[in-house]
Motif scaffolding. Structure first.
Motif, short mmCIF file in Angstrom:
data_model
loop_
_atom_site.label_atom_id
_atom_site.label_comp_id
_atom_site.label_asym_id
_atom_site.label_seq_id
_atom_site.Cartn_x
_atom_site.Cartn_y
_atom_site.Cartn_z
N ILE A 134 0.85 -1.19 0.00
CA ILE A 134 0.00 0.00 0.00
C ILE A 134 0.89 1.24 0.00
CG2 ILE A 134 -1.77 1.29 1.29
CD1 ILE A 134 -2.61 -1.48 2.48
N GLY A 135 0.60 2.17 -0.88
CA GLY A 135 1.40 3.39 -0.95
C GLY A 135 1.12 4.14 -2.22
N ASN A 136 2.02 5.06 -2.56
CA ASN A 136 1.89 5.90 -3.74
C ASN A 136 2.49 5.15 -4.94
OD1 ASN A 136 1.85 8.04 -5.59
ND2 ASN A 136 3.75 8.91 -4.77
N ILE A 137 1.66 4.39 -5.62
CA ILE A 137 2.16 3.51 -6.70
C ILE A 137 2.06 4.21 -8.04
CG2 ILE A 137 1.87 1.31 -7.89
CD1 ILE A 137 0.69 0.15 -5.32
N TYR A 138 3.21 4.27 -8.72
CA TYR A 138 3.26 4.80 -10.09
C TYR A 138 3.52 3.58 -10.98
CZ TYR A 138 4.64 7.85 -13.98
OH TYR A 138 4.74 8.49 -15.19
N PRO A 144 -2.25 4.69 -14.63
CA PRO A 144 -0.92 5.16 -14.21
C PRO A 144 -0.69 5.18 -12.71
CG PRO A 144 -1.97 6.67 -15.78
CD PRO A 144 -3.01 5.70 -15.36
N LYS A 145 -1.75 5.41 -11.93
CA LYS A 145 -1.58 5.54 -10.47
C LYS A 145 -2.42 4.52 -9.74
CE LYS A 145 0.66 9.65 -9.70
NZ LYS A 145 1.44 10.01 -8.52
N ALA A 146 -1.94 4.09 -8.59
CA ALA A 146 -2.72 3.19 -7.75
C ALA A 146 -2.31 3.39 -6.30
CB ALA A 146 -2.48 1.74 -8.17
N GLN A 147 -3.18 2.89 -5.41
CA GLN A 147 -2.89 3.01 -3.98
C GLN A 147 -2.45 1.67 -3.38
OE1 GLN A 147 -6.83 4.26 -2.93
NE2 GLN A 147 -6.28 6.44 -2.90
N ALA A 148 -2.75 0.61 -4.09
CA ALA A 148 -2.46 -0.71 -3.51
C ALA A 148 -2.27 -1.75 -4.60
CB ALA A 148 -3.61 -1.13 -2.60
N GLY A 152 6.88 8.94 -0.26
CA GLY A 152 7.72 8.27 -1.25
C GLY A 152 6.96 7.84 -2.47
N ILE A 153 7.49 6.87 -3.18
CA ILE A 153 6.85 6.37 -4.40
C ILE A 153 7.23 4.91 -4.61
CG2 ILE A 153 8.72 7.06 -5.98
CD1 ILE A 153 6.48 7.99 -7.96
N ILE A 154 6.32 4.16 -5.21
CA ILE A 154 6.56 2.76 -5.54
C ILE A 154 6.55 2.65 -7.06
CG2 ILE A 154 5.70 0.40 -5.32
CD1 ILE A 154 4.33 1.38 -2.67
N ILE A 168 3.69 -2.18 -13.22
CA ILE A 168 2.91 -2.78 -12.13
C ILE A 168 1.50 -2.99 -12.67
CG2 ILE A 168 2.05 -2.43 -9.77
CD1 ILE A 168 4.66 -0.85 -9.22
N THR A 169 1.30 -4.18 -13.22
CA THR A 169 0.10 -4.50 -13.98
C THR A 169 -0.35 -5.90 -13.58
OG1 THR A 169 0.95 -3.23 -15.86
CG2 THR A 169 -0.76 -4.84 -16.36
#
Ligand SMILES: [Zn+2]
Length: 545
Positions: free
Chosen positions: A8-12, A19-23, A56-58, A502-503
């Motif tokens: 869980i986090g700031n997923i790019y 393009p973006k996800a939280q988990a 941060g970012i993932i 991340i797909t």
């Protein structure tokens, strides 16, 4: 289905569809869910490890499109390192000290000197009785001692080579300096064992996983002319010790003693013998030209070099392969399912390579092998649309961006002002729709961490040294650099169906950074801390603090 891990986090994601996800949820080594935090709850069971990263970012795991990990690792571990800015005396002291410290070595190898000036075997006398073989910082020449030449029987009678230079004195005796293809003459002294390569690859893997790198192409797995490095990677793969996706290229040559097409067949057999889940020999490497440096430069330019000697002789550098052979390399490699990875330093070499690709395409039709050209120090803008049309991947070297005045002065003498000011384009490739990836040519850049490459692509200067800014107009965005370092690397290596973003359905490779590099000052991208690296759903690195 319950997940093994939930992140869980700031997923790019680097997936244009989302393009973006939280988990993200991971099971069986793959992403099974990518989306908002509410949606991931159903995947969390009793045994699910939930990893929460605030701030941060993932990102997907980082890739490197051209890094010599096997020879780079052995160089780091088993050779003397010469400071490129050191004096001759410092170099000689370092070599002597290293030789004294390593009585177990049969040959003293080293690397790192700047190839400007004169280099002779005489200069290396009195340091050791053993052969000494030293590579310049770009690995395009060897400086050796008399013991090295004696061991191999290199003397006045040793013939010249077609794809390099044996530097000789007035009597025709080799002085101890060998450039480009002539380096082959010394290769028997530069062999490392399978065990040494295994140690080197594990060393590299540990260091680079800690910097988020999960995918790499070693562009010359037969660096020392043996199969030892490929064998070492294969053994590590079979022992379950590889946690980084390592792709490899096998270099083929056109020169005396080489049968180019037979070498491709050998590569195909080696591919079959060593193919595994993490190590795959999937590329054929060709070196079409050399490097741009003090005269006579060996990279192949469209217009003659600018120094007086080159002007007088209308000298344009060297091609290491003829058009017919290069065309045949493309044809045969594609028939066997290989990608061709081509070293093209200067504009002439690039145009020549595209000519050969077009010819091969006429003969065989579309192949989907995604050939790549690399280094691209000088590029004629007219060739960029040709690259786009052919679907050639541009493997650029952002790690080389940033040039100090001293270097630019040397370059101006060789290239003239106009060409000097337009080196190493990047944005132009993106603008033309060419797939762009990022590389360092490790150990030419050493260390060569992915975040440093990303920063240099965005700033085009050496971190902390804004006066080394080169060609402002070719700066790219941080998003473009991330794409070049993740999804596009997977595209280059023909594994974008399972890696690179991340797909859902792709293998769970990711890196967690302490700062959001899409939002921070570009000048701080390189010092962002890597907190966690995951490959195939397994933790392969975690920051200790
Ligand atoms: Zn290279």
């Amino acid at each position: 289905m319950k997940a093994d891990k939930v992140v869980i986090g700031n997923i790019y994601t680097v997936d244009k569809k989302q393009p973006k996800a939280q988990a993200a949820a991971i099971a069986g080594g793959q992403f099974i869910y990518v989306g908002d935090e509410a949606g991931v709850k159903v995947y969390i069971g009793e045994n699910t490890e939930v990893l929460r990263f605030d701030g941060g970012i993932i990102l997907p795991g980082f890739g490197e499109g051209h890094g010599h990990i096997a020879p780079g690792g052995t160089e780091t571990l088993f050779t003397v390192h010469l400071n490129p800015y050191g004096t001759r005396e410092e170099h000689l002291n370092a070599i002597k000290e290293f030789a004294d410290k390593h009585p177990e070595l049969d040959v003293i190898q080293g690397a790192g000197f700047m190839p400007t000036g004169e280099f002779t075997a005489d200069m290396l006398e009195g340091l050791t009785d053993k052969p000494i073989v030293l590579a310049d910082i770009g690995h395009h020449s060897y400086w050796v001692n008399h013991a090295a030449m004696d061991r191999l029987g290199i003397d006045k009678n040793t013939p010249d080579v077609s794809d390099g230079i044996v530097v000789r004195d007035a009597e025709g005796t080799p002085v101890g300096y060998f450039r480009e293809g002539a380096m082959d003459l010394l290769k028997p002294l530069t062999v490392f064992s399978v065990e040494q390569y295994k140690e080197a690859v594990l060393y590299f893997q540990e260091e680079y996983l800690a910097h988020g790198e999960t995918l790499i192409l070693d562009p010359i797995i037969n660096w020392d002319s043996t199969d030892n490095a490929a064998e070492a990677c294969h053994q590590l793969d079979m022992e379950g010790k590889l946690h980084m996706h390592i792709f490899a290229a096998y270099q083929v040559f056109q020169a005396q003693g080489h049968d180019t097409l037979a070498e491709i067949e050998h590569a195909a057999a080696l591919r079959e013998r060593t193919w595994g889940p993490m190590f795959q020999l999937s590329n054929i490497k060709v070196q079409v030209d050399g490097t741009i440096g003090p005269p006579p430069a060996t990279a192949y330019v469209k217009e003659p070099y600018s120094d007086p000697w080159s002007q007088e002789h209308q000298y344009r550098g060297q091609l290491r392969m003829d058009l017919e052979t290069l065309t045949a390399v493309f044809r045969r490699s594609h028939e066997l399912g290989f990608t061709v990875h081509v070293h093209t330093m200067a504009d002439g070499a690039l145009a020549f390579t595209l000519d050969a690709m077009e010819k091969a395409l006429e003969q065989t039709g579309p192949h989907g092998c995604r050939d790549a050209v690399t280094h691209l120090q000088l590029v004629d803008p007219v060739d960029i649309p040709r690259m786009a049309k052919l679907g050639v991947v541009a493997v650029t070297d952002p790690h080389w961006f940033g040039m100090d005045k001293g270097y630019l002065d040397i370059m101006e003498g060789v290239l003239g002002k106009k060409r000097t000011q337009a080196q190493l384009p990047m944005k132009s490739f993106f603008d033309a729709g060419v797939v762009v990836t990022s590389a360092s040519d490790y150990p030419v850049e050493n260390p060569a961490y992915p975040l440093t490459g990303i920063q240099k692509g965005v700033t085009r200067h050496v971190p902390g040294q804004p006066d080394t800014l080169h060609w402002l107009a070719e700066r790219v965005t941080v998003e473009q650099m991330i794409e070049a370092t993740t999804l596009n690397e997977a595209y280059q290596l023909r594994c974008d169906d399972r890696l690179g973003s991340i797909t859902v359905g792709k293998e769970a490779d990711l890196v967690v950074l302490e700062e959001d590099i899409t939002a921070c000052e570009p000048e701080h991208i390189a010092d962002t801390k890597v907190l966690y690296t995951m490959v195939g759903g397994e933790r392969v690195y975690i920051s200790e603090e």
